[in-house]
Write a protein that holds these residues in place. Sequence first.
Motif, PDB file in Angstrom:
ATOM      1  N   ALA A  10       0.402  -1.268  -0.220  1.00 20.52           N
ATOM      2  CA  ALA A  10      -0.118  -0.104  -0.261  1.00 20.52           C
ATOM      3  C   ALA A  10       0.589   1.102  -0.561  1.00 20.52           C
ATOM      4  O   ALA A  10       0.495   2.209  -0.730  1.00 20.52           O
ATOM      5  CB  ALA A  10      -0.981  -0.100   1.713  1.00 20.52           C
ATOM      6  N   TRP A  11       1.627   1.378   1.168  1.00 18.22           N
ATOM      7  CA  TRP A  11       3.469   2.372   0.922  1.00 18.22           C
ATOM      8  C   TRP A  11       3.862   2.451  -0.495  1.00 18.22           C
ATOM      9  O   TRP A  11       4.570   3.865  -1.204  1.00 18.22           O
ATOM     10  CB  TRP A  11       4.025   2.106   1.865  1.00 18.22           C
ATOM     11  CG  TRP A  11       3.477   2.614   3.544  1.00 18.22           C
ATOM     12  CD1 TRP A  11       2.975   0.693   4.122  1.00 18.22           C
ATOM     13  CD2 TRP A  11       3.109   3.431   3.827  1.00 18.22           C
ATOM     14  NE1 TRP A  11       2.989   2.044   5.551  1.00 18.22           N
ATOM     15  CE2 TRP A  11       2.651   2.590   5.771  1.00 18.22           C
ATOM     16  CE3 TRP A  11       3.064   4.815   3.577  1.00 18.22           C
ATOM     17  CZ2 TRP A  11       1.783   3.887   6.425  1.00 18.22           C
ATOM     18  CZ3 TRP A  11       2.668   6.015   4.271  1.00 18.22           C
ATOM     19  CH2 TRP A  11       2.337   4.967   6.164  1.00 18.22           C
ATOM     20  N   PHE A  14       1.602   3.871  -2.804  1.00 17.37           N
ATOM     21  CA  PHE A  14       0.888   5.097  -2.702  1.00 17.37           C
ATOM     22  C   PHE A  14       1.951   5.948  -3.310  1.00 17.37           C
ATOM     23  O   PHE A  14       2.231   6.887  -4.148  1.00 17.37           O
ATOM     24  CB  PHE A  14       0.785   5.372  -1.234  1.00 17.37           C
ATOM     25  CG  PHE A  14       0.608   7.129  -0.561  1.00 17.37           C
ATOM     26  CD1 PHE A  14      -0.329   8.213  -1.572  1.00 17.37           C
ATOM     27  CD2 PHE A  14       1.601   7.759  -0.358  1.00 17.37           C
ATOM     28  CE1 PHE A  14      -0.325   9.498  -0.976  1.00 17.37           C
ATOM     29  CE2 PHE A  14       1.676   8.760  -0.152  1.00 17.37           C
ATOM     30  CZ  PHE A  14       0.732   9.883  -0.493  1.00 17.37           C
ATOM     31  N   TYR A  15       3.409   5.773  -2.931  1.00 16.36           N
ATOM     32  CA  TYR A  15       3.981   6.711  -3.253  1.00 16.36           C
ATOM     33  C   TYR A  15       4.694   6.801  -4.842  1.00 16.36           C
ATOM     34  O   TYR A  15       5.222   7.460  -5.359  1.00 16.36           O
ATOM     35  CB  TYR A  15       5.868   6.045  -2.702  1.00 16.36           C
ATOM     36  CG  TYR A  15       5.482   6.649  -0.926  1.00 16.36           C
ATOM     37  CD1 TYR A  15       6.354   8.333  -1.004  1.00 16.36           C
ATOM     38  CD2 TYR A  15       6.219   6.149  -0.042  1.00 16.36           C
ATOM     39  CE1 TYR A  15       6.353   9.239  -0.225  1.00 16.36           C
ATOM     40  CE2 TYR A  15       5.782   7.265   0.954  1.00 16.36           C
ATOM     41  CZ  TYR A  15       5.879   8.077   1.043  1.00 16.36           C
ATOM     42  OH  TYR A  15       6.324   8.474   2.146  1.00 16.36           O
ATOM     43  N   LEU A  17       2.663   6.018  -6.908  1.00 15.58           N
ATOM     44  CA  LEU A  17       1.016   7.372  -7.065  1.00 15.58           C
ATOM     45  C   LEU A  17       1.417   8.508  -7.385  1.00 15.58           C
ATOM     46  O   LEU A  17       1.464   9.727  -8.331  1.00 15.58           O
ATOM     47  CB  LEU A  17      -0.459   6.905  -6.751  1.00 15.58           C
ATOM     48  CG  LEU A  17      -0.767   7.623  -6.633  1.00 15.58           C
ATOM     49  CD1 LEU A  17      -1.544   7.690  -8.586  1.00 15.58           C
ATOM     50  CD2 LEU A  17      -2.754   7.995  -6.290  1.00 15.58           C
ATOM     51  N   VAL A  18       2.153   8.771  -6.091  1.00 14.55           N
ATOM     52  CA  VAL A  18       2.938  10.098  -5.750  1.00 14.55           C
ATOM     53  C   VAL A  18       4.100  10.761  -6.890  1.00 14.55           C
ATOM     54  O   VAL A  18       4.176  12.023  -7.654  1.00 14.55           O
ATOM     55  CB  VAL A  18       3.601  10.588  -4.850  1.00 14.55           C
ATOM     56  CG1 VAL A  18       3.994  11.703  -4.594  1.00 14.55           C
ATOM     57  CG2 VAL A  18       2.613  10.467  -3.430  1.00 14.55           C
ATOM     58  N   SER A  53      -7.383  13.973  -5.279  1.00 12.84           N
ATOM     59  CA  SER A  53      -7.517  14.363  -3.540  1.00 12.84           C
ATOM     60  C   SER A  53      -8.680  13.577  -3.146  1.00 12.84           C
ATOM     61  O   SER A  53      -9.012  12.434  -2.026  1.00 12.84           O
ATOM     62  CB  SER A  53      -7.344  15.707  -2.861  1.00 12.84           C
ATOM     63  OG  SER A  53      -5.908  15.678  -3.062  1.00 12.84           O
ATOM     64  N   PHE A  56      -9.329   9.933  -4.268  1.00 13.77           N
ATOM     65  CA  PHE A  56      -8.375   9.241  -3.315  1.00 13.77           C
ATOM     66  C   PHE A  56      -9.270   8.889  -1.419  1.00 13.77           C
ATOM     67  O   PHE A  56      -9.568   7.804  -1.382  1.00 13.77           O
ATOM     68  CB  PHE A  56      -6.960   9.746  -2.892  1.00 13.77           C
ATOM     69  CG  PHE A  56      -5.979   8.694  -1.849  1.00 13.77           C
ATOM     70  CD1 PHE A  56      -5.370   8.036  -2.651  1.00 13.77           C
ATOM     71  CD2 PHE A  56      -6.064   9.139  -0.450  1.00 13.77           C
ATOM     72  CE1 PHE A  56      -4.606   6.787  -1.877  1.00 13.77           C
ATOM     73  CE2 PHE A  56      -5.191   8.281   0.292  1.00 13.77           C
ATOM     74  CZ  PHE A  56      -3.990   7.024  -0.057  1.00 13.77           C
ATOM     75  N   TYR A  64     -10.764   0.672   2.499  1.00 17.99           N
ATOM     76  CA  TYR A  64     -10.018   0.356   3.723  1.00 17.99           C
ATOM     77  C   TYR A  64     -10.284  -0.783   4.863  1.00 17.99           C
ATOM     78  O   TYR A  64     -11.707  -0.975   4.820  1.00 17.99           O
ATOM     79  CB  TYR A  64     -10.125   1.862   4.547  1.00 17.99           C
ATOM     80  CG  TYR A  64      -8.551   2.389   5.181  1.00 17.99           C
ATOM     81  CD1 TYR A  64      -7.159   2.749   5.108  1.00 17.99           C
ATOM     82  CD2 TYR A  64      -8.905   1.606   6.573  1.00 17.99           C
ATOM     83  CE1 TYR A  64      -6.644   3.117   5.987  1.00 17.99           C
ATOM     84  CE2 TYR A  64      -7.789   1.731   7.521  1.00 17.99           C
ATOM     85  CZ  TYR A  64      -6.518   2.593   7.485  1.00 17.99           C
ATOM     86  OH  TYR A  64      -5.358   2.867   7.950  1.00 17.99           O
ATOM     87  N   SER A 123       7.186  13.052   5.228  1.00 14.90           N
ATOM     88  CA  SER A 123       7.485  11.688   5.158  1.00 14.90           C
ATOM     89  C   SER A 123       8.326  11.274   6.812  1.00 14.90           C
ATOM     90  O   SER A 123       7.548  10.966   7.341  1.00 14.90           O
ATOM     91  CB  SER A 123       7.701  10.985   3.797  1.00 14.90           C
ATOM     92  OG  SER A 123       6.767  11.440   2.427  1.00 14.90           O
ATOM     93  N   PHE A 238      -0.941   6.347   8.141  1.00 14.91           N
ATOM     94  CA  PHE A 238      -1.519   6.167   6.839  1.00 14.91           C
ATOM     95  C   PHE A 238      -1.819   7.439   5.767  1.00 14.91           C
ATOM     96  O   PHE A 238      -1.945   7.956   5.418  1.00 14.91           O
ATOM     97  CB  PHE A 238      -2.065   4.588   6.404  1.00 14.91           C
ATOM     98  CG  PHE A 238      -2.076   4.820   4.777  1.00 14.91           C
ATOM     99  CD1 PHE A 238      -1.077   4.776   3.922  1.00 14.91           C
ATOM    100  CD2 PHE A 238      -3.282   5.267   4.075  1.00 14.91           C
ATOM    101  CE1 PHE A 238      -1.404   3.749   2.616  1.00 14.91           C
ATOM    102  CE2 PHE A 238      -3.875   4.396   2.922  1.00 14.91           C
ATOM    103  CZ  PHE A 238      -2.638   4.613   2.467  1.00 14.91           C
ATOM    104  N   THR A 242      -0.359  10.077   3.721  1.00 23.76           N
ATOM    105  CA  THR A 242      -1.068  10.989   2.942  1.00 23.76           C
ATOM    106  C   THR A 242      -2.115  12.185   2.386  1.00 23.76           C
ATOM    107  O   THR A 242      -2.236  13.414   1.972  1.00 23.76           O
ATOM    108  CB  THR A 242      -2.178   9.931   2.528  1.00 23.76           C
ATOM    109  OG1 THR A 242      -3.413   9.222   3.218  1.00 23.76           O
ATOM    110  CG2 THR A 242      -1.203   8.294   2.161  1.00 23.76           C
TER     111      THR A 242
END
Length: 338
Positions: A10-11, A14-15, A17-18, A53, A56, A64, A123, A238, A242
């Motif tokens: 998941a992390w 996310f990163y 995607l960023v 956003s 998300f 979740y 972060s 998280f 995020t």
Amino acid sequence: MDLMGMPLWAWIVFYVLVLIMLVADLKMFGKKGQHEVGVAEALKMTGVWIGVSLLFAVAIYFFYPHEPHEKAMEFLAGYLIEKSLSMDNLFVFLMLFSFFGVERKYQHEVLFWGIFGALVLRSVFIFAGAAMVERFEWVLGLFGLFLLYTGGKMFTHDEEAQGDPANNFIVRLFKRFFPVTDKMHGEKFFIREEVKEKSKTLLKATPLFIALLVIETTDVAFAVDSIPAVFSVSRNPFIVLTSNIFAILGLRALYFALAAVAKYFKYLKYGLGIILIFVGVKMLLTMDEYINALLGAVGINLHMPHIEVPTVWSLVFIFATLLLSMGLSVVISKRVES
């Protein structure tokens, strides 16, 4: 493998995607040195970032693993807190660019790298803060007291003094060990200049890099306020991370949208001060066990109850305060002009 209560994948997702969004932002918005970013373009990209956003938040609501509805509300509250506090940050950036004489067409380059650095630093701060809170929960009480202090300080702080590079320790230290040229060289952060006496070239930093350095260190100071504030609505690393990162990802576009109307929002800081005080009080209300124990140790039996302010109420209060302070700023500014 879990990291801070969430699967490692998941992390990573996310990163990734960023990173994709940062590259897309660099390619599509404010192309390097080619044109000045207009208000219409900035508003369009601001809308895109807000839309991403919100999507998300919807993904959190549906996917979740634990209490998805509550976590989606926490994400939105954290996002709104960080977004609103970032506006004060943007006004400082506006003064910095004016101080250094950075042309509008080069400002987006500085902001891009400034935001990239902020993503890395925040972060680190959030992971460290989450680990500290998990081990020493009473630290949240210190966060709450600090937010009360910074909220009160909002009513008296001077943005111009805060944005003055002469007051920046990092800049003074940098100049002691690295040569700096006095002239702008377009979009370049570093240049090589010939040293006639030694018949060689010397690498020098430009004022554009000094502007970036000031922006990075200024953001660290703002993060000290905003990250504890987000911990007031969620202790989930998280969600805190995020919401914080999604809020600052769109700052580059928001800066150019606000730059044109900045003079109308000079009273916004009072609304931000109220928001900081609110989240500080909200955090302290959950620290009853530690406050009662501390006062009991000095002979005071307060019996303070445990009070949890629902996330939805926090969201409504923050949103209403932000809108009211912005609305009053516009009305008062126009009356002064007329």
